[in-house]
Design a protein around this motif. Structure first.
Motif, mmCIF file in Angstrom:
data_model
loop_
_atom_site.group_PDB
_atom_site.id
_atom_site.type_symbol
_atom_site.label_atom_id
_atom_site.label_comp_id
_atom_site.label_asym_id
_atom_site.label_seq_id
_atom_site.Cartn_x
_atom_site.Cartn_y
_atom_site.Cartn_z
ATOM 1 N N CYS A 14 0.886 -1.156 0.000
ATOM 2 C CA CYS A 14 0.000 0.000 0.000
ATOM 3 C C CYS A 14 0.923 1.203 0.000
ATOM 4 N N PRO A 15 0.553 2.291 -0.656
ATOM 5 C CA PRO A 15 1.465 3.433 -0.728
ATOM 6 C C PRO A 15 1.736 4.077 0.636
ATOM 7 N N ASP A 16 0.910 3.779 1.633
ATOM 8 C CA ASP A 16 0.926 4.601 2.848
ATOM 9 C C ASP A 16 2.029 4.230 3.849
ATOM 10 N N GLY A 172 -7.175 7.180 -11.637
ATOM 11 C CA GLY A 172 -6.944 5.733 -11.530
ATOM 12 C C GLY A 172 -6.652 5.320 -10.112
ATOM 13 N N SER A 173 -7.273 5.961 -9.163
ATOM 14 C CA SER A 173 -7.003 5.683 -7.757
ATOM 15 C C SER A 173 -8.267 5.820 -6.931
ATOM 16 N N ASN A 174 -8.590 4.778 -6.187
ATOM 17 C CA ASN A 174 -9.651 4.892 -5.188
ATOM 18 C C ASN A 174 -8.951 5.191 -3.866
ATOM 19 N N CYS A 198 -12.040 13.210 -10.010
ATOM 20 C CA CYS A 198 -11.690 11.790 -10.005
ATOM 21 C C CYS A 198 -11.879 11.226 -11.414
ATOM 22 N N ILE A 199 -10.867 10.541 -11.914
ATOM 23 C CA ILE A 199 -10.909 9.967 -13.263
ATOM 24 C C ILE A 199 -10.837 8.464 -13.113
ATOM 25 N N ASP A 200 -11.992 7.819 -13.230
ATOM 26 C CA ASP A 200 -12.093 6.401 -12.857
ATOM 27 C C ASP A 200 -13.383 5.841 -13.447
ATOM 28 N N PRO A 201 -13.337 4.687 -14.102
ATOM 29 C CA PRO A 201 -14.572 4.119 -14.654
ATOM 30 C C PRO A 201 -15.611 3.829 -13.573
ATOM 31 N N ARG A 202 -15.135 3.580 -12.345
ATOM 32 C CA ARG A 202 -16.057 3.204 -11.273
ATOM 33 C C ARG A 202 -16.382 4.428 -10.427
ATOM 34 N N THR A 220 -8.774 3.826 -21.557
ATOM 35 C CA THR A 220 -8.834 4.956 -22.492
ATOM 36 C C THR A 220 -8.123 6.195 -21.962
ATOM 37 N N ASP A 221 -7.368 6.064 -20.898
ATOM 38 C CA ASP A 221 -6.706 7.226 -20.275
ATOM 39 C C ASP A 221 -5.722 7.914 -21.226
ATOM 40 N N GLY A 222 -5.076 7.122 -22.071
ATOM 41 C CA GLY A 222 -4.122 7.710 -23.021
ATOM 42 C C GLY A 222 -4.838 8.644 -23.996
ATOM 43 N N MET A 563 -14.937 -5.689 -17.961
ATOM 44 C CA MET A 563 -14.882 -5.923 -16.514
ATOM 45 C C MET A 563 -13.567 -5.407 -15.942
ATOM 46 N N ILE A 564 -13.666 -4.609 -14.892
ATOM 47 C CA ILE A 564 -12.487 -4.268 -14.100
ATOM 48 C C ILE A 564 -12.621 -4.984 -12.757
ATOM 49 N N SER A 565 -11.503 -5.229 -12.105
ATOM 50 C CA SER A 565 -11.555 -5.961 -10.830
ATOM 51 C C SER A 565 -10.686 -5.272 -9.788
ATOM 52 N N PRO A 566 -11.090 -4.058 -9.405
ATOM 53 C CA PRO A 566 -10.287 -3.318 -8.418
ATOM 54 C C PRO A 566 -10.456 -3.897 -7.013
ATOM 55 N N PRO A 567 -9.559 -3.492 -6.115
ATOM 56 C CA PRO A 567 -9.579 -4.035 -4.755
ATOM 57 C C PRO A 567 -10.871 -3.704 -3.999
ATOM 58 N N HIS A 570 -11.876 -3.502 2.166
ATOM 59 C CA HIS A 570 -11.470 -4.113 3.435
ATOM 60 C C HIS A 570 -10.568 -5.332 3.283
ATOM 61 N N PHE A 571 -10.135 -5.579 2.038
ATOM 62 C CA PHE A 571 -9.098 -6.595 1.806
ATOM 63 C C PHE A 571 -7.887 -5.886 1.242
ATOM 64 N N LEU A 572 -6.739 -6.541 1.338
ATOM 65 C CA LEU A 572 -5.579 -6.007 0.657
ATOM 66 C C LEU A 572 -5.091 -7.083 -0.295
ATOM 67 N N ASN A 573 -5.422 -6.919 -1.559
ATOM 68 C CA ASN A 573 -5.273 -8.015 -2.507
ATOM 69 C C ASN A 573 -5.997 -9.208 -1.888
HETATM 70 N N1 LIG Z 1 -7.828 -1.367 0.742
HETATM 71 C C1 LIG Z 1 -6.899 -1.723 -0.145
HETATM 72 N N2 LIG Z 1 -5.823 -0.926 -0.342
HETATM 73 C C2 LIG Z 1 -4.894 -1.278 -1.254
HETATM 74 C C3 LIG Z 1 -4.990 -2.461 -2.008
HETATM 75 C C4 LIG Z 1 -6.103 -3.302 -1.748
HETATM 76 O O1 LIG Z 1 -6.251 -4.393 -2.335
HETATM 77 N N3 LIG Z 1 -7.037 -2.888 -0.835
HETATM 78 N N4 LIG Z 1 -4.040 -2.786 -2.925
HETATM 79 C C5 LIG Z 1 -2.751 -2.166 -2.796
HETATM 80 C C6 LIG Z 1 -1.973 -2.325 -4.022
HETATM 81 S S1 LIG Z 1 -1.353 -3.868 -4.365
HETATM 82 C C7 LIG Z 1 -1.682 -1.333 -4.853
HETATM 83 S S2 LIG Z 1 -0.787 -1.678 -6.255
HETATM 84 C C8 LIG Z 1 -2.097 0.054 -4.532
HETATM 85 C C9 LIG Z 1 -2.680 0.740 -5.713
HETATM 86 O O2 LIG Z 1 -3.669 -0.048 -6.062
HETATM 87 P P1 LIG Z 1 -4.721 0.264 -7.132
HETATM 88 O O3 LIG Z 1 -5.141 -1.033 -7.704
HETATM 89 O O4 LIG Z 1 -4.301 1.322 -8.007
HETATM 90 O O5 LIG Z 1 -5.824 0.634 -6.146
HETATM 91 P P2 LIG Z 1 -7.069 1.531 -6.220
HETATM 92 O O6 LIG Z 1 -6.618 2.899 -6.154
HETATM 93 O O7 LIG Z 1 -8.042 1.064 -5.207
HETATM 94 O O8 LIG Z 1 -7.746 1.095 -7.544
HETATM 95 C C10 LIG Z 1 -7.565 1.558 -8.744
HETATM 96 C C11 LIG Z 1 -8.751 2.342 -9.270
HETATM 97 O O9 LIG Z 1 -8.532 2.373 -10.664
HETATM 98 C C12 LIG Z 1 -9.766 2.282 -11.313
HETATM 99 N N5 LIG Z 1 -9.560 1.856 -12.685
HETATM 100 C C13 LIG Z 1 -9.679 0.632 -13.215
HETATM 101 N N6 LIG Z 1 -9.417 0.668 -14.534
HETATM 102 C C14 LIG Z 1 -9.112 1.950 -14.832
HETATM 103 C C15 LIG Z 1 -8.756 2.635 -16.045
HETATM 104 O O10 LIG Z 1 -8.620 2.051 -17.112
HETATM 105 N N7 LIG Z 1 -8.528 3.973 -15.954
HETATM 106 C C16 LIG Z 1 -8.659 4.655 -14.792
HETATM 107 N N8 LIG Z 1 -8.442 5.965 -14.820
HETATM 108 N N9 LIG Z 1 -9.003 4.037 -13.656
HETATM 109 C C17 LIG Z 1 -9.213 2.710 -13.664
HETATM 110 C C18 LIG Z 1 -10.558 1.332 -10.446
HETATM 111 O O11 LIG Z 1 -11.936 1.479 -10.653
HETATM 112 C C19 LIG Z 1 -10.104 1.708 -9.035
HETATM 113 O O12 LIG Z 1 -10.982 2.624 -8.451
HETATM 114 O O13 LIG Z 1 -3.087 0.076 -3.512
HETATM 115 C C20 LIG Z 1 -2.808 -0.699 -2.406
HETATM 116 N N10 LIG Z 1 -3.816 -0.453 -1.416
#
Ligand SMILES: Nc1nc2c(c(=O)[nH]1)N[C@H]1C(S)=C(S)[C@@H](COP(=O)(O)OP(=O)(O)OC[C@H]3O[C@@H](n4cnc5c(=O)[nH]c(N)nc54)[C@H](O)[C@@H]3O)O[C@H]1N2
Ligand SMILES: Nc1nc2c(c(=O)[nH]1)N[C@H]1C(S)=C(S)[C@@H](COP(=O)(O)OP(=O)(O)OC[C@H]3O[C@@H](n4cnc5c(=O)[nH]c(N)nc54)[C@H](O)[C@@H]3O)O[C@H]1N2
Ligand SMILES: [Mo]
Length: 680
Positions: A14-16, A172-174, A198-202, A220-222, A563-567, A570-573
C-alpha cells in the motif's frame, strides 16, 4: 497488567506505509494504532490494519511445518518437525539443482514490503543456487517502467505538498480505499478551496467525494491525455520555456496530439467533448495543479503509454514550478540512492551465471510448459513466499492446473492455508510483522521506516530470513553472508544518510530530498530532461485494450461488457479475506452492474450470477449499482477461491496478455458476459 508500546511499520503493499504503535500486554499484542507523530500516518490507520491482532492470533494461523498427505490442491496436510521439513526440501531442491537449478523458481511479491523479509536472505539463497530469476511484474511495472522512461525514475511530488494544490486530479485511484493517507492531504486542499476531480470508470467512494467524476471507459486514459494536450496546444496554455529547457521530443508528440480533438478523445473515452474541454481548461488555468496517478489505470494493454502521456502533462504546463504542483505515481525511486540492495541481495553469488527469467504474470502458462530451447527447463520446483498466486495471478484455470501438477515440488512459506498453500507439498509457518524485525521504504511517501518485533514468534513460526538461512545451511552453502542475522541485515539495508540510530530512536527517518524537485527540470534522466521521446520507446501514443469493441469486435459481440476488478476496500489483494470481521463487512464476492445492463439480462439485485468468457466462469452476487457505468462491470477482488461462492474468483476471467511496457498483466482489460443463474 504491565503494558508496553512497541514501534512498528505496516508491511502491506500500500502506498501509505504507516508507522505503528503496538500495545503489548503480557507478551501479547492487544492493540495496533497509527503513530500520531509520523506525519503521513498522523495517528490514523485503515480498518484492516487496526484489526492486526485478530489476524495475528487467528485460530487458523499455520504454526508448524506441514507436509501434504492428500492429492495436490486438497489442502490436506500432516504436521512435521522443522528438521524433517527442511531436510526434505533440501534433498528435493539439491536433486533438481544437480540436473539444472533453473528448473527451480522462486515466486514472491509484496505480502510484506519489508526489505529483510522480502528479498534479502531469500535472494541470496536463490542467487547462490542459480535458480531462475523472477520478473516481479504483477502490480506496477507498466506504469513504473513508463515513469522511468519519462522522468528517469519512480519519483514525483512530496505527499504533503498535495495540501497546497488548488486542483487535484485523482487519476486511476480509489484513494479512500487504497491510499487513505493521501486522501487526508487532498481533504486539506479541498477545505482550502481546491477542486478535486476523479478519473475512474467506477463511481468509487473517492469519486463520490470529489467535485467532479469523469467515468471514462477502462483503458482509455491515453486518449484522454491526448485530448487534453490538444486543448493545451490550441489554446496556447503551454509553458514554452519549461518545454524548451526541460523536455525532449515535444514536436513529435505535439503533431500526434493535434489529431486528438476533444470530440475524438471523448468518443474513445465514453465521455462528452465538453468534459474533455472543461478538464483541460481546469488543468491549464488552475495553479498549483497536482495529479495523483495510481496503478489502477495501467492494468490494461496500453497502460504504459497512458502513464507516459499523463506524466508528460505537468511538463507541458510547467505545473512542477509550484509547490503543490506536479504528479506522483510512485515515490519508490527516491529511495534508490539510499538503499544497499546489492549488499542485501548479493547478486554476486550468481558467480557469472545468468539464469533465465520467469515472468510472474504468466505463471499459468509457464507452469504448463515443457522444456524447450526457447523456454529452458520445465519448472520442477516452486518456492512461494509473500504471495498467493493461485488467487491473484491472471487466468486461474491455467494457474490452478499448473499448481496441481503432481510432478511439481512446491514449498509455500505462509501465515495461513491460502489457495496457494493448499497446493503445496510443504508449508512452512512464517512470522507476521508483529513477530519479526524489518526495515521499509514506501511508494507513497519519503520516510524510511523501522519495524521492531513486538512479540515473540507464535508457535513454531520463523521469519522468512531465518527459514532461508536454515535452508542455506542444509544445502551446504557456507558463504559467511548466510550467517548474517536480521539486525546485521537491517543495519546494511540503507546508506549512511538514513541513520540507523535515528531509525531505532524514532522509528522513521525522512529522506533528505529537494523541496520542489523538478521546479527547474533536473529529472534523473541522462539529459536531466523529461523524455517525451524516450530511448527505445519513441513518443507515446494511445494503445487500445487487447479486448474491446474496436480491437476485437467479434469477441465484443459475444462478451459485450468490460470488466475491471479493483480491490475491495477491506481486503488487501487477497490478504485479510480470511479475517472474519473484515469479511463480514465485504460480505460476499460481488459484481457491480449498472441497471441498464442488468435489466435486459433479467438480473435482479442480490441475485447470484455467472460472469463468464472463453477462459472461465465465476459465480458471485450481482449488485445493481450506480458505482458501475453502463457497459462496464466491477468484479471486486481478490477473494480466496475457497471462500467464494463456487471455489473460484474473479481471476478465472482475466488473461495473461501483457501490457505495452513493463511485461505486466492487463487485469482491467477483460471482456465478459453476465447471466442470471436459475434456481435457488
Ligand atoms: N484497501 C486496499 N488498499 C490497497 C490495495 C487493496 O487491495 N485494498 N491494494 C494495494 C496495491 S497492491 C496497490 S498496487 C495500490 C494501488 O492499487 P490500485 O489497484 O491502483 O488501487 P485503487 O486505487 O483502489 O484502484 C484503482 C482504481 O482504478 C480504477 N480503474 C480501473 N481501470 C481503470 C482505467 O482504465 N482507468 C482509470 N483511470 N481508472 C481505472 C478502479 O476502478 C479503481 O478505483 O493500492 C494498495 N492499497
Ligand atoms: N483481478 C485482479 N487481480 C489482481 C489485482 C487486481 O486488481 N485485480 N491486483 C494485482 C496486484 S496490484 C498485486 S500487488 C497482486 C498481489 O498479489 P500478492 O502479492 O500475492 O498479495 P496477497 O494476495 O496479499 O498475498 C500475499 C501473501 O503473503 C503472505 N505474507 C505476508 N507477510 C508474509 C511474511 O512475512 N512471510 C510470508 N512467508 N508470507 C507473508 C500473506 O499471508 C498473503 O497470503 O495481485 C494482483 N492481482
Ligand atoms: Mo499492487
Amino acid at each position: 497488567m504491565e503494558s508496553t508500546i512497541v514501534r512498528g511499520a505496516c508491511p502491506h503493499d500500500c502506498p501509505d506505509t504507516c508507522a505503528l504503535r503496538i500495545t503489548v500486554q503480557d507478551g501479547r499484542a492487544v492493540k495496533v494504532q497509527g503513530d500520531p507523530d509520523h506525519p503521513p500516518t498522523h495517528g490514523a490507520l485503515c480498518t484492516k490494519v487496526s484489526r492486526y491482532p485478530e489476524r495475528t492470533y487467528h485460530p487458523e494461523r499455520v504454526l508448524q511445518p506441514l507436509r501434504r498427505v492428500g492429492p495436490k490442491g486438497s489442502g490436506r496436510f500432516e504436521p512435521v518437525s522443522w528438521d524433517a521439513a527442511l531436510g526434505e526440501i533440501a534433498r528435493r531442491l539439491a536433486a533438481i539443482a544437480a540436473r539444472d537449478p533453473e528448473a527451480i523458481v522462486p515466486y514472491s511479491y509484496a505480502g510484506t514490503m519489508g526489505l529483510l523479509q522480502g528479498e534479502s536472505m531469500a535472494a541470496r539463497f536463490f542467487h547462490r543456487l542459480g535458480a531462475s530469476l523472477l520478473d516481479r511484474t504483477i502490480c506496477s511495472s507498466a506504469g513504473g517502467d513508463a515513469l522511468v522512461a519519462t522522468y528517469g525514475g519512480k519519483v514525483g511530488m512530496h505527499l504533503e505538498h498535495y495540501a497546497d494544490a488548488k486542483l487535484i486530479l485523482i487519476w486511476g485511484s480509489n484513494s479512500i480505499a487504497s491510499n487513505l493517507h493521501f486522501w487526508t492531504f487532498a481533504q486539506q486542499a479541498k477545505r482550502a478551496g481546491a477542486k478535486l476531480v476523479c478519473i475512474d470508470p467506477r463511481r468509487t467512494e473517492t469519486a463520490e467525494k470529489c467535485h467532479q467524476h469523469l467515468a471514462l471507459l477502462p483503458g482509455t486514459d491515453g486518449a484522454l491525455a491526448l485530448g487534453l494536450m490538444h486543448e493545451l496546444i490550441v489554446n496556447d496554455w503551454l509553458d514554452h520555456d519549461y518545454i524548451e529547457r526541460h523536455t525532449v521530443g515535444w514536436p513529435a508528440l505535439r503533431e500526434k496530439a493535434l489529431a486528438w480533438s476533444p470530440e475524438r478523445a471523448a468518443a474513445v473515452c465514453g465521455l462528452t467533448a465538453d468534459e474533455v474541454r472543461g478538464l483541460a481548461r481546469d488543468y491549464a488555468t488552475t495553479r498549483p495543479a497536482a495529479i495523483r496517478l495510481n496503478y489502477g489505470m495501467q492494468r490494461v494493454h496500453g497502460g504504459g503509454n497512458a502513464a507516459r502521456l499523463i506524466a508528460i502533462l505537468p511538463c507541458l504546463t510547467g505545473a512542477w514550478r509550484q509547490r503543490g504542483g506536479g504528479l506522483l505515481l510512485s515515490a519508490s525511486g527516491w529511495f534508490k540512492a539510499f538503499r544497499n540492495d546489492a549488499a542485501l541481495q548479493r547478486p554476486d553469488l550468481l558467480a557469472g551465471r545468468t539464469p533465465r527469467t520467469i515472468n510472474m504474470s504468466t505463471i499459468g502458462d509457464d507452469l504448463l510448459r515443457e522444456s524447450s530451447p526457447a523456454f529452458g527447463p520445465k519448472i520442477e520446483a516452486l518456492v512461494v513466499y509473500n504471495s498467493n498466486p493461485v488467487a491473484v495471478a491472471p487466468e486461474s484455470r491455467k494457474v490452478v492446473a499448473g499448481f496441481a501438477r503432481e510432478d511439481l515440488f512446491t514449498v509455500v512459506l505462509e501465515h495461513f492455508l491460502t489457495d496457494t498453500a493448499d497446493h503445496a507439498d510443504i508449508v512452512l509457518p512464517a512470522t507476521t510483522q508483529l513477530e519479526h524485525l524489518d526495515v521499509h521504504t514506501s511508494y507513497g511517501h519519503t520516510w524510511a521506516m523501522l519495524n521492531r518485533p513486538a512479540v515473540a514468534p507464535l508457535g513454531q513460526a520463523k521469519p522468512n530470513t531465518q527459514i532461508f538461512r536454515e535452508l542455506a545451511a542444509r544445502m551446504g552453502f557456507t558463504e559467511p553472508c548466510f550467517a548474517d542475522d536480521d539486525e546485521t541485515l537491517a543495519r546494511m539495508a540503507f546508506a549512511a544518510e538514513v541513520d540507523f540510530a535515528a531509525l531505532q530512536a524514532q522509528g522513521w527517518v525522512k529522506l533528505p530530498l529537494p523541496e520542489q524537485p523538478f521546479a527547474e527540470g533536473g529529472f534523473p534522466t541522462p539529459t536531466g530532461r523529461c523524455q517525451i521521446d524516450a530511448p527505445g520507446l519513441g513518443v507515446p501514443d494511445f494503445v487500445p485494450n487487447h479486448e474491446s469493441v474496436q480491437s476485437s469486435p467479434e469477441l465484443a459481440r459475444r462478451y459485450p461488457l468490460a470488466m475491471i476488478s479493483p480491490p475491495a476496500r477491506h481486503f488487501l489483494n487477497s490478504t485479510f479475506v480470511n479475517v472474519k470481521s473484515l469479511r463480514d463487512i465485504e460480505a460476499e464476492p460481488i459484481v457491480e452492474v449498472h441497471a441498464d445492463d442488468a435489466r435486459p439480462r433479467g438480473i435482479a439485485d442480490g441475485q447470484v450470477v455467472r460472469v463468464f468468457n472463453d477462459r472461465g466462469e465465476y459465480r458471485c452476487k450481482a449488485r445493481i449499482s450506480e458505482r458501475a457505468r453502463p457497459g462496464v462491470v466491477n468484479g471486486l477482488g481478490i477473494w480466496w477461491r475457497k471462500l467464494g461462492l463456487d471455489g473460484t474468483n474473479v481471476n478465472e476471467l482475466t488473461h495473461q496478455k501483457l501490457t505495452d511496457i513493463g511485461r505486466a498483466p492487463a487485469f482491467y482489460d477483460c471482456l465478459v458476459e453476465i447471466g442470471a443463474v436459475a434456481g435457488p
